[in-house]
Design an enzyme around this catalytic site. Structure first.
Site, PDB file in Angstrom:
ATOM      1  CB  CYS A 256      -0.764   0.239   1.198  1.00  0.00           C
ATOM      2  SG  CYS A 256      -0.595   0.264   2.960  1.00  0.00           S
ATOM      3  CG  HIS A 304      -4.556   0.190   3.835  1.00  0.00           C
ATOM      4  ND1 HIS A 304      -3.806  -0.943   3.004  1.00  0.00           N
ATOM      5  CD2 HIS A 304      -5.534   0.434   2.662  1.00  0.00           C
ATOM      6  CE1 HIS A 304      -5.371  -1.148   1.622  1.00  0.00           C
ATOM      7  NE2 HIS A 304      -5.335  -0.161   1.673  1.00  0.00           N
ATOM      8  CG  HIS A 316      -6.586   0.309  -2.256  1.00  0.00           C
ATOM      9  ND1 HIS A 316      -6.893  -0.262  -0.710  1.00  0.00           N
ATOM     10  CD2 HIS A 316      -7.874   0.045  -2.959  1.00  0.00           C
ATOM     11  CE1 HIS A 316      -8.161  -0.755  -0.422  1.00  0.00           C
ATOM     12  NE2 HIS A 316      -8.448  -1.101  -1.701  1.00  0.00           N
TER      13      HIS A 316
END
Length: 341
Positions: A256, A304, A316
């Site tokens: 990420c 995240h 993402h």
């Protein structure tokens, strides 16, 4: 010829005990079967998703440790170079003082204070000499420079030793976190292996449907808040469909923060390695303020990160088994946004 005796029949008591034991075994087996039934496909998926999430947490910690490791290695190299240069300067100063001593010896004797310096610990020289009146100004200056250089070198060597200890600690953290990630992934795979072929196929189909969101959805009509955000989002869009992989920063696969770091690098902005560090950049904003290209942080520990794409969607790199894709923000616990530029 040996006699053949009929076996003695089991006593009533023995039969009763055996029967009771068998019944107990059957009961325990039945209870165990009832207490630990085979988990359903949805239960397995929930557990696997949790393990993937925990693996991502450990990965961001490993990313941070790896970045710190690189910084420490660079700092140690710089300190060691500085120590080497300082040692050369010290050697030159000592040679100069030795030349003075040789000249004095040839002219009829060596100054006792210089003799003391040359034959004892230089660090303590100025403290050992009660008076420097007998030394020339040039000799005094040379001795003081040597002492100052020795003290500086001692401090730099200590700094290098401290950095080396930090490096060893950081390297261990990195190793531990990598093992933790692998352990989580292994546990997840074991759970997936417990499914039937039909259940596995169903999960694969679910993931395939989710991964099809690489196609541009309806992102609304919001415009980026800055040229930087717009450029970052365009860069991230070029990576749609590439697989997620822990600790990767491209170009074949991403995690990420690797993806968001790459996206902003293409916009001319360097971001730190981890999602937690990236969260400290720019200006923090609320959900209603988000514009395309803004960073979006999820989960309490901010493990995240994504780019806001518009219309409540983010772009993402989600987790293992997925690809870089668009996804609804509602699928994860939103914390805050960050605007860069």
């Amino acid at each position: 010829m040996g006699s053949h005796r009929r076996p003695k029949p089991a006593s009533r008591t023995r039969v009763t005990v055996l029967s009771a034991t068998a019944a107990a075994v059957v009961a325990l087996t039945s209870q165990a079967a009832q207490a630990d039934p085979k988990p359903s496909k949805d239960e397995v998926k929930s557990k696997v998703d949790k393990l993937y999430d925990e693996a991502e947490q450990a990965t961001e910690a490993a990313n941070g440790a790896k970045e710190k490791q690189g910084q420490l290695e660079q700092q140690i190299s710089q300190i060691q170079d500085k120590v080497a240069r300082g040692q050369q300067e010290l050697n030159t100063l000592r040679q100069g003082l030795g030349s003075m001593a040789s000249a004095q010896y040839r002219s009829g004797g060596i100054d006792p204070s210089i003799a003391l310096f040359l034959s004892s610990n230089p660090d303590d020289f100025l403290e050992k000499v009660s008076s420097l009146d007998q030394l020339s100004a040039h000799q005094t200056d040379a001795l003081q420079k040597i002492q100052g250089k020795q003290r500086a070198l001692a401090q730099e060597r200590k700094e290098a030793q401290d950095k080396l200890k930090d490096l060893a600690d950081t390297t261990k953290v990195l190793s531990d976190k990598k093992q933790e990630v692998q352990g989580k992934l292994s546990d997840a795979q074991k759970l997936l292996n417990s499914l039937t072929a039909q259940e596995k196929a169903s999960l694969v189909a679910d993931d395939a449907r989710a991964n099809r969101s690489t196609e541009r959805p309806d992102l609304g009509k919001d415009v980026p808040a800055s040229q930087v955000g717009a450029a970052a989002l365009r860069a991230a869009e070029t990576q749609l469909g590439k697989p997620y992989s822990y600790g990767k920063t491209g170009m074949a696969s991403w995690d990420c923060s690797g993806l968001t770091g790459y996206a902003y690098a293409q916009a001319g902005v360097h971001l730190p390695r981890t999602s937690q560090e990236q969260a400290t950049m720019g200006t923090r904003i609320g959900r209603s303020e988000l514009k395309p290209g803004d960073l979006v942080l999820f989960f309490d520990d901010l493990h995240h990160i994504a780019l806001y794409a518009g219309n409540n969607m983010v772009l993402h790199a989600p987790r293992t088994g997925t690809v870089v894709r668009y996804e609804s923000m509602d699928n994860m616990p939103f914390q805050f946004g960050v605007r860069i530029g």
